[in-house]
Scaffold this active site. Structure first.
Site, PDB file in Angstrom:
ATOM      1  N   CYS A 304       0.846  -1.203   0.000  1.00 14.76           N
ATOM      2  CA  CYS A 304       0.000   0.000   0.000  1.00 14.76           C
ATOM      3  C   CYS A 304       0.881   1.253   0.000  1.00 14.76           C
ATOM      4  O   CYS A 304       1.710   1.415  -0.888  1.00 14.76           O
ATOM      5  CB  CYS A 304      -0.949  -0.041   1.200  1.00 14.76           C
ATOM      6  SG  CYS A 304      -2.207   1.250   1.224  1.00 14.76           S
ATOM      7  N   LEU A 305       0.744   2.148   0.974  1.00 15.49           N
ATOM      8  CA  LEU A 305       1.575   3.353   1.007  1.00 15.49           C
ATOM      9  C   LEU A 305       3.051   3.000   1.104  1.00 15.49           C
ATOM     10  O   LEU A 305       3.908   3.729   0.592  1.00 15.49           O
ATOM     11  CB  LEU A 305       1.212   4.244   2.201  1.00 15.49           C
ATOM     12  CG  LEU A 305      -0.252   4.646   2.404  1.00 15.49           C
ATOM     13  CD1 LEU A 305      -0.352   5.664   3.521  1.00 15.49           C
ATOM     14  CD2 LEU A 305      -0.844   5.203   1.136  1.00 15.49           C
TER      15      LEU A 305
END
Length: 573
Positions: A304-305
């Site tokens: 994800c991030l």
């Protein structure tokens, strides 16, 4: 004097935000005004809407009159394949079939009324459509005892005990909210039931702890694996319980695994920046791993991030001729944010300015604000179905590993989160070659290491077609995987997990572009877990043979084991 006025504005916005759950009133008003003004200037569209509702309602009334006497009547409106609200057979009986079908008819009309209005900005149209859907979700007949046959049947069978138990649960939840008390913690504990793969914290700075896991094989692959999770979540989604742990799976396959565990920021960390997350996070971890496993390149994986940050670091390393990476794996990580899904509903200049004022007041983005945004995106799954199950049906909420992890939220520092939203979501600087690292722009096209990119079919956070854009941004060999499941459950997809499937394809740097829908048609589905082909891919990108496992830490080079895994930062509330 201007500073005093600016501070006053920020304080007002921050106080407002506590009641609007972080939504900018100005942003919502602009969207509705755009929709209303253009609707008022579209008499043809209004005439179509009027004709549509009269025609559909006339046909529905005829259907409803037949439904009274025909228990086998086919539905007037067929629900979407992913609509689970009216799946119970009790909804097929009169009068509940008429109630549910009438509600779906209204849903159809409101969707028609809020879309395809000539001249309305696409962002504003999406906001109005989303808002209408939230109101309709709230008014769904599933949410009320009198119109929900499942609740009515259970009430009769239990003599009303389900409603009494639900009322007791409602009072408890209201007490926790009004007194700002923490609800009872899950029976699953970090370090006892979750995040239990043995290892040591071998490095700690202000932002990260680096965990090195104990080997379980006599020999290991020469290249270690570094995993960079998102800082919006605790890392142990990748180390849940035994048998559901990606970390354990990699260690058992003969890999030396390192995990970044992020510090949960407080007001003292308000000025931490994206640069800090790159330098004190990924680059610091690489430096420590080089001391423990010297003269070896590293397989880096980002979730994800964390995957977006890893892409930034990899591009900067490629620009600076830092060749310490052997490969890169990205789990549901976006590098182009032009189609970043329904999260973009909360991203515009008005909304970001409002959110920045709220973060300025506290020094961080509160976990409640993030939870509220995700709850809106999946209001049926995370709000209304839960309320029906607990307050009307009287069911006790179950506790799974993912549910326990999902409730263990983290905060976002003011400066970093503002930079992240503006530079990546709003301006799309990374995909456009404008993102600055150490005073110079970076380009993802400089990355030359092979990439393994994973997307999930039902992802509301990082839609798979947005993740797929990596094929147009990187000038390297990319193995793209599309797996069943959502943003989290699709990644926690251990071998043996039932009903899992995936599609996989390879794109070389010289290959021509394939549109995502065409890619979907060209690649067959495989049953099982994508973890297995990923490990096979890692092995194909590793040096042949095996070596003795490295020690936990390297005291000779100043890297000492500090404490047992899972460490201290993962325990921070």
């Amino acid at each position: 004097m201007p500073e005093i006025k600016t501070t006053l504005d920020r304080l007002i916005h921050a106080m407002e935000g506590r009641y609007t759950k972080g939504m900018s009133p100005a942003s919502l008003l602009l969207a509705y005004m755009d929709w209303l003004i253009h609707m008022g200037h579209s008499p043809g569209k209004m005439a179509e809407m009027t004709e549509n509702i009269l025609r559909k309602n006339s046909a529905f009334m005829l259907w409803a009159s037949r439904a009274v006497f025909d228990p086998e009547i086919k539905p007037f409106i067929k629900p979407l394949s992913d609509d689970r609200r009216f799946k119970d057979p009790a909804w097929n009986k009169f009068p509940y079939n008429v109630i549910s079908q009438n509600f779906m008819l209204n849903e159809q009309w409101w969707h028609y009324a809020t879309t395809n209005i000539p001249g309305v900005a696409k962002h504003h149209e999406n906001m109005v459509t989303f808002s209408a859907r939230q109101w309709l979700d709230m008014l769904s007949p599933t949410n009320f005892a009198a119109t929900n046959p499942v609740v009515a049947n259970k009430t009769l069978a239990s003599g009303g005990m389900n409603l009494m138990q639900g009322m007791q649960k409602l009072i408890e939840d209201m007490q926790h909210t009004l007194l700002e008390e923490q609800p009872a913690e899950s029976d699953l504990k970090v370090g006892r039931d979750l995040a239990v793969t043995p290892g040591k914290v071998v490095y700690r700075n202000r932002l990260i702890e680096l965990i090195q896991y104990t080997p379980t094989t006599e020999k290991v692959k020469a290249e270690p694996v570094l995993i960079v999770p998102a800082w919006i979540m605790k890392y142990y989604i990748l180390d849940l319980s035994p048998g559901k742990s990606m970390v354990q799976y990699l260690v058992d396959q003969g890999y030396t695994v390192f995990m970044v565990s992020w510090h949960n920021p407080t007001v003292e960390d308000r000025d931490l920046s994206m640069k800090d997350y790159t330098q004190k996070g990924i680059m610091a971890a690489l430096d420590v791993i080089n001391k423990i496993v010297p003269d070896q390149k590293i397989h880096a994986a980002g979730y994800c991030l964390g995957g977006t940050l890893l892409s930034i670091a990899a591009a900067a390393m490629a620009r600076d001729e830092d060749d310490r990476l052997q490969s890169m794996t990205l789990f549901t990580a976006q590098t182009d944010f032009t189609e970043a899904g329904e999260l973009m509903l909360f991203i515009d200049e008005s909304q970001l300015s409002y959110m920045e004022d709220m973060m300025w007041d506290k020094g961080y983005l509160d976990t409640k604000q993030m939870a509220g945004a995700f709850m809106l995106l999946r209001s049926y799954d995370l709000l209304w179905s839960r309320m029906v199950n607990e307050y009307l049906l009287g069911d006790k909420p179950g506790t799974s590993e993912l549910m326990a992890w999902n409730s263990d939220a983290t905060r976002m520092p003011y400066r970093m989160h503002s930079q992240y939203l503006r530079l990546l979501f709003l301006n799309n600087d990374l995909a456009s070659g404008r993102y600055i690292v150490n005073d110079r722009p970076i380009s993802l096209r400089d990355v030359r290491v092979p990439v393994f990119a994973v997307a999930t079919v039902t992802d509301h956070v990082a839609p798979w077609k947005s993740v797929y854009k990596i094929n147009d941004l990187f000038n390297t060999e990319i193995t793209f995987v599309l797996t069943s499941g959502g943003h989290n459950a699709g990644i926690v997809s251990e071998p043996g997990h039932p009903r899992r499937n995936f599609q996989i394809g390879l794109q070389r740097a010289e290959d021509k572009h394939i549109p995502p829908d065409q890619w979907l048609q060209q690649h067959e589905k495989h049953q099982g877990s994508w973890w297995e082909p990923w490990v096979g891919w890692l092995e194909s990108k590793s040096s042949p043979g095996h070596v003795l496992p490295p020690t936990l830490g390297n005291p000779d080079d100043g890297v000492f084991p500090l404490c047992d895994a899972p460490g201290n930062y993962v325990m921070e509330k």
